[in-house]
Every structure is written in structure tokens, then in C-alpha cells.
Design a protein around this motif. Structure first.
Motif, mmCIF file in Angstrom:
data_model
loop_
_atom_site.group_PDB
_atom_site.id
_atom_site.type_symbol
_atom_site.label_atom_id
_atom_site.label_comp_id
_atom_site.label_asym_id
_atom_site.label_seq_id
_atom_site.Cartn_x
_atom_site.Cartn_y
_atom_site.Cartn_z
ATOM 1 N N SER A 16 94.303 -31.668 5.977
ATOM 2 C CA SER A 16 94.685 -32.207 4.676
ATOM 3 C C SER A 16 95.958 -31.876 4.407
ATOM 4 O O SER A 16 96.438 -32.236 3.462
ATOM 5 C CB SER A 16 93.577 -31.827 3.655
ATOM 6 N N TRP A 17 96.519 -30.772 5.367
ATOM 7 C CA TRP A 17 98.021 -30.394 5.303
ATOM 8 C C TRP A 17 98.848 -31.970 5.136
ATOM 9 O O TRP A 17 100.175 -31.737 4.755
ATOM 10 C CB TRP A 17 98.366 -29.539 6.326
ATOM 11 N N THR A 24 98.425 -31.248 -1.989
ATOM 12 C CA THR A 24 98.339 -30.859 -0.702
ATOM 13 C C THR A 24 99.834 -30.567 -0.046
ATOM 14 O O THR A 24 100.125 -29.627 0.718
ATOM 15 C CB THR A 24 97.817 -31.779 0.628
ATOM 16 N N LYS A 323 96.353 -26.749 -2.282
ATOM 17 C CA LYS A 323 96.074 -26.555 -0.797
ATOM 18 C C LYS A 323 96.928 -25.299 -0.625
ATOM 19 O O LYS A 323 96.428 -24.312 0.203
ATOM 20 C CB LYS A 323 96.522 -27.534 0.409
ATOM 21 N N GLN A 326 94.990 -22.528 -2.436
ATOM 22 C CA GLN A 326 93.899 -22.091 -1.565
ATOM 23 C C GLN A 326 94.242 -20.969 -0.505
ATOM 24 O O GLN A 326 93.712 -20.075 -0.088
ATOM 25 C CB GLN A 326 93.244 -23.199 -1.198
ATOM 26 N N GLN A 327 95.306 -21.567 0.282
ATOM 27 C CA GLN A 327 95.588 -20.812 1.507
ATOM 28 C C GLN A 327 96.194 -19.462 1.137
ATOM 29 O O GLN A 327 95.708 -18.705 1.956
ATOM 30 C CB GLN A 327 96.901 -21.554 2.237
ATOM 31 N N GLY A 430 88.809 -29.873 3.873
ATOM 32 C CA GLY A 430 89.939 -29.836 3.113
ATOM 33 C C GLY A 430 89.917 -30.030 1.791
ATOM 34 O O GLY A 430 88.888 -29.900 1.092
ATOM 35 N N ILE A 431 91.149 -30.421 1.123
ATOM 36 C CA ILE A 431 91.130 -30.651 -0.238
ATOM 37 C C ILE A 431 91.676 -32.170 -0.331
ATOM 38 O O ILE A 431 92.766 -32.258 0.200
ATOM 39 C CB ILE A 431 91.969 -29.788 -1.101
ATOM 40 N N ASN A 451 87.108 -30.615 -3.148
ATOM 41 C CA ASN A 451 87.513 -29.340 -2.234
ATOM 42 C C ASN A 451 86.155 -29.351 -1.311
ATOM 43 O O ASN A 451 85.137 -29.349 -1.784
ATOM 44 C CB ASN A 451 87.458 -28.075 -3.025
#
Length: 516
Positions: A16-17, A24, A323, A326-327, A430-431, A451
Motif C-alpha cells: 500500500s506504500w 499512504t 501508513k 503506523q510504520q 496494508g491501509i 486497516n
């Protein structure tokens, strides 16, 4: 100028990056480049990409994507004599910034100034008002041959009916799924949707023929001016297109479009990205793990600003993408508490997202309480459209679901005062963005993110943070200066075996038609 580029329907498996939305990715600053590097594994079909930020799609920031079958997998129809991509959409003389300002101020977009084919038109509906000499998009064809037309509605907010004078449309694919092959005289194509038709040039070529795209679900005679035309030109044509334009469906028949949508079925016996038949995934036998009823309604004032909502929540994009938050385990950026249905409370602006269950099977019901058709799109997935009807969805509505050959796609329409139900297998970590494709309602907050996290083996089910990540928000300090800002990023040669698409989105080159 800031830009983000999104690919409608590309699933970005484990990645999803590369999705190209604010949840994202940080926007690409003016003069910078950013290379999207992603695989199109387990997909075939007709898709498009577009600039996803701040109404920029309305300025022409879009293009087509075609993913072909591998040679070892047969296509369920003969090889066409040509493959043609067509973009249809509503168009306004106002700039995308002016349109954006109108939406912010609660002003309806109104009747578009034209419907365009591949950026050309409009139709000269009134010789006194529309000047002569406007060029139409022309498609050159040979008599007796069959062409594949990939038609995308890349417009702002208008559902369009597509048809070709004296020709049938054989539907064969929509958004990555081969369909049961059926002939149509016309097709309603809603905002963000894509279809593939086989069209045989079976006329005598005594003249050219009109291709038409006209608005649907409008009740004002003023919309008559918003009709787009293109020209189908036979090589042996004896003259220009003539006669009245082919008639659209009757707008008073509210069930026509819904019945047409229901008639589109999955070709369960055909292979697609994989050699096994599409129908080998028996979605109707899978137990549902999560249910969300998402209700939208017309724009309303929240804290003095016009906003649109899902379940009473208008999405607010944080300065730090979800994203990235979250990372790096940054607290307070978002909340995983999006409600399963409409709550008994005043509407609010919030950054609340859906907590999806990895490898779960989610049922989503879209309930449209607005007065216009809404198209909904889910990034990262294809979902099964299993039901739609007018009125309010209830649990008894499940008795009408198609649990065998409902088409798998990424964008579905929800008619005003009606509901549409989809089923989706959450197997892609992913998101992922779930949004209306109508730019006016999307811009005001009618979206949410899903999510999907694998709690056990995240390093194997999701690709790592890209080396070329752009940082913003609370992570801006991590951003390194880019001295080579308007050169393409280094990338290995594109190879068919990798089945990888690289997009180098050079914002400096598109400033001539898009500005923030």
C-alpha cells in the motif's frame, strides 16, 4: 504545486506504500520526482491512473493502464483487430481550483459545460451558442473488423450513458474481471468505472457514425447541452456522421440502470490472471467476519464548514499519512474506531479508520441517502457486487444476494435512495482507501480507510518502507534534500517477467495543466 498519483483498480499486492492517496503517501512537492514501483501480480484488465489530490483530476490528470493475460492463459474471446482506450467525462470551463472553492462554499457544481471524449468536443447542440470548428475525437476503423474499446468515466461527478450509432456493444470485461458476454445497445458508466467492449464494424460505411456519452439521472432540460460525441470513421466512409444521435435510455425508468447493472455477471469458467477459472473462488460459501453499513447523505455544515460523511464521520486527512504513522508507531494520528453503522450522535470531523481482519471476509453495504448516484471505490482489492435495490437495506435483503457469479470489480454505483452490497476477502495487508469517486463529495470527506494487518508475520506479508519515501507532517525532519529534483529516478529496465510497472511522476512536467 503538490501532486499524488493514484491507480484506480491496481491492487498493489503487499504494497500500500504505492497506493498514491493521502493516507499512504506524502504529496510530491513541485519540482520533485517520485517513482512508483509495484507489481501487477494476479491481475488483468482495464484501469486508469489519475492525480488524486485537490480536484486535480478535473484538470486532465489521468491516463489508461492495460494489463494483458500471460501467454499461457487463454483470453475468452478472439484477438481483436485493434485495442482502443476511450476516456469520457464531464468538463467545466472553471478551473479545478474554482470548482474546489465552489464545493467548499456549498455551491452545487451544476450542469457541466460539456462531456468530452479523450479531451475533445463538445457536441454542437446549438449552432448559436457553440462555435463551429470544434474538433471531435475520431476513431479510424476498417469495415468487418472487431475492436476492443476500453471505456473509462474519468469525470468529476456525472454518470454517463455510452453508445454507438447503429452498433452493438459486446461486454467482455470490467475492471479486471471477464464477464459473461452480452450485447448491449448502450451502457451506463458511472464515475470511476471502466468497461471493455468488443465492437464489430458491421455497417456498410455509407457514412461515419456517432459515438455518444450523455448524462444520466438528471432532471433538467439544461443538461441537454452536456452531450459528448466522437466519430467512428470507417475507412470506406462516404460522408460525415448524420441523423439524430442514438436515443439514451428513458430517464423516467428508474430501474433500467439498476437492472442493467444486475445483468453484468462474472464469467466463472474463464481464466484471468491465473489459469484456474475465475469461479473457482466460491465467494458465496465463505463466512462473513465483519459487517459495515456505510450511510452517506448530502453535504451539511459541520463546525461551520460544508462536509460530507460516512456514518456521520467526515474524514480529515492528517498532515502525516496513516501508513507512515503506523510504520513509526506515532500515536494520536488516527483512531481505529470507525463505527459499523450510523451512530445516534451529531456528525463530526475525525480521522477514524476501519479495523479489518486479515484474511477475514467483509460485507459492506453502501446506503445512499443523497439525491445523486455515488460511485464507491476500494483500493487494494476487487470486491464482489452481490446485490442492489431501492429502499433501505435490512438483514432480509441478504436473501436477494447473488452468491455465484456477482462480478468482481473495484468501483460500484449506489443509486440515490438505494443500497449496494459487496463482499471482499481481506487478504492484502496494508491501509487501503475506501472512497466515493465523485470528486465533490470525496473532497468534502466522504471516505474512510481500511486497516488490514497480519498480526503474526508482517515481514512476509507486506513489503518494507520504500527507499525513496517522501516524509511530511511530524516526520518532515527525516526528509533528505533532493538535489536532482527533476530527473527520473534510477530504475532497472522494465521486464515482462517481473510484471512490474514503474511510474515516474514528474510534477515539473505537468505544471502547465495542474496547479495546487
Amino acid at each position: 504545486m503538490l501532486v499524488i498519483e493514484c491507480r484506480n483498480g491496481i491492487q498493489h499486492r503487499k504494497n500500500s506504500w504505492q497506493d498514491g492517496v493521502l493516507g499512504t503517501n506524502c504529496p510530491i512537492p513541485a519540482g520533485w520526482n517520485w517513482t512508483y514501483d509495484f507489481q501487477v501480480k494476479d491481475q488483468i484488465g482495464s484501469f486508469f491512473y489519475f492525480a488524486s489530490l485537490n480536484f486535480q483530476r478535473a484538470s486532465g490528470g489521468y491516463g489508461g493502464i492495460v494489463i494483458n493475460n500471460r501467454n499461457v492463459i487463454p483470453v475468452p474471446f478472439g484477438t481483436p483487430d485493434g485495442d482502443i482506450t476511450i476516456f469520457i467525462g464531464d468538463w467545466y470551463t472553471k478551473s479545478h481550483k474554482e470548482l474546489r472553492k465552489d464545493v467548499e462554499n456549498g455551491i452545487d457544481l451544476g450542469v457541466p459545460d460539456a462531456i468530452l471524449f479523450n479531451g475533445l468536443g463538445p457536441y454542437r447542440y446549438d449552432q448559436a451558442l457553440v462555435p463551429d470548428g470544434i474538433g471531435y475525437h475520431t476513431i479510424n476503423v476498417e469495415p468487418g473488423k472487431t475492436y476492443r474499446l476500453r471505456v473509462h468515466n474519468v469525470g468529476i461527478a456525472t454518470s454517463l450513458n455510452f453508445r454507438i450509432q447503429n452498433h452493438n456493444l459486446l461486454l467482455v470485461e470490467t475492471e479486471g474481471s471477464y464477464t459473461v458476454q452480452q450485447n448491449y445497445t448502450n451502457m451506463d458508466i458511472h464515475v470511476g468505472q471502466s468497461y471493455s467492449f468488443l465492437v464489430t464494424m458491421d455497417q456498410n460505411g455509407s457514412s461515419d457514425y456517432y459515438m455518444v456519452a450523455s448524462p444520466r439521472f438528471v432532471n433538467s432540460s439544461a443538461w441537454a447541452k452536456a452531450t459528448g460525441v466522437a466519430i467512428l470513421h470507417y475507412s470506406n466512409s462516404q460522408g460525415p456522421a448524420s441523423g439524430p444521435l442514438p436515443d439514451p435510455p428513458n430517464d423516467l425508468d428508474t430501474f433500467f440502470s439498476m437492472n442493467q447493472a444486475r445483468s453484468i455477471r462474472w464469467n466463472v469458467s474463464a481464466g484471468a490472471a491465473r489459469p484456474n477459472p475465475q469461479g473457482s473462488f466460491r465467494y458465496g460459501q465463505i463466512t462473513v467476519t465483519d459487517v459495515y453499513v456505510l450511510l452517506n447523505r448530502p453535504a451539511e455544515l459541520i463546525d461551520g464548514k460544508w462536509r460530507t460523511t460516512l456514518n456521520g464521520i467526515s474524514y480529515l486527512a492528517p498532515s502525516t499519512p496513516l501508513k507512515l504513522a503506523q510504520q513509526f508507531n506515532i500515536p494520536g494520528i488516527y483512531k481505529i474506531d470507525f463505527p459499523n453503522g450510523l451512530m445516534n450522535r451529531p456528525p463530526k470531523v475525525d480521522t477514524s479508520i476501519i479495523n479489518g481482519t486479515y484474511r477475514g471476509f467483509m460485507e459492506i453495504i453502501f446506503q445512499n441517502n443523497d439525491t445523486t448516484v455515488q460511485s464507491y471505490h476500494l483500493d487494494g482489492y476487487a470486491f464482489f457486487v452481490v446485490g442492489m435495490d431501492y429502499g433501505v437495506w435490512t438483514e432480509n435483503s441478504r436473501g436477494t444476494y447473488n452468491k455465484w457469479d456477482g462480478v468482481a470489480r473495484c468501483t460500484t454505483q449506489v443509486f440515490p435512495g438505494a443500497w449496494t452490497a459487496i463482499l471482499v476477502s481481506l487478504d492484502n495487508v496494508g491501509i487501503w482507501n475506501l472512497r466515493t469517486e465523485n470528486l465533490n463529495t470525496w473532497y468534502l470527506g466522504q471516505e474512510v480507510y481500511v486497516n488490514v494487518v497480519n498480526p503474526e508475520i508482517t515481514d512476509k506479508t507486506e513489503l518494507p518502507l520504500p527507499d525513496n519515501t517522501i516524509y511530511c507532517g511530524v516526520l518532515s525532519s527525516l526528509q533528505k534534500d533532493r538535489s536532482q529534483r527533476v530527473r527520473f529516478s534510477g530504475a532497472p529496465p522494465l521486464t515482462i517477467t517481473r510484471r512490474t510497472i514503474l511510474f515516474a511522476f514528474i510534477t515539473a512536467l505537468i505544471t502547465t495543466f495542474i496547479s495546487s
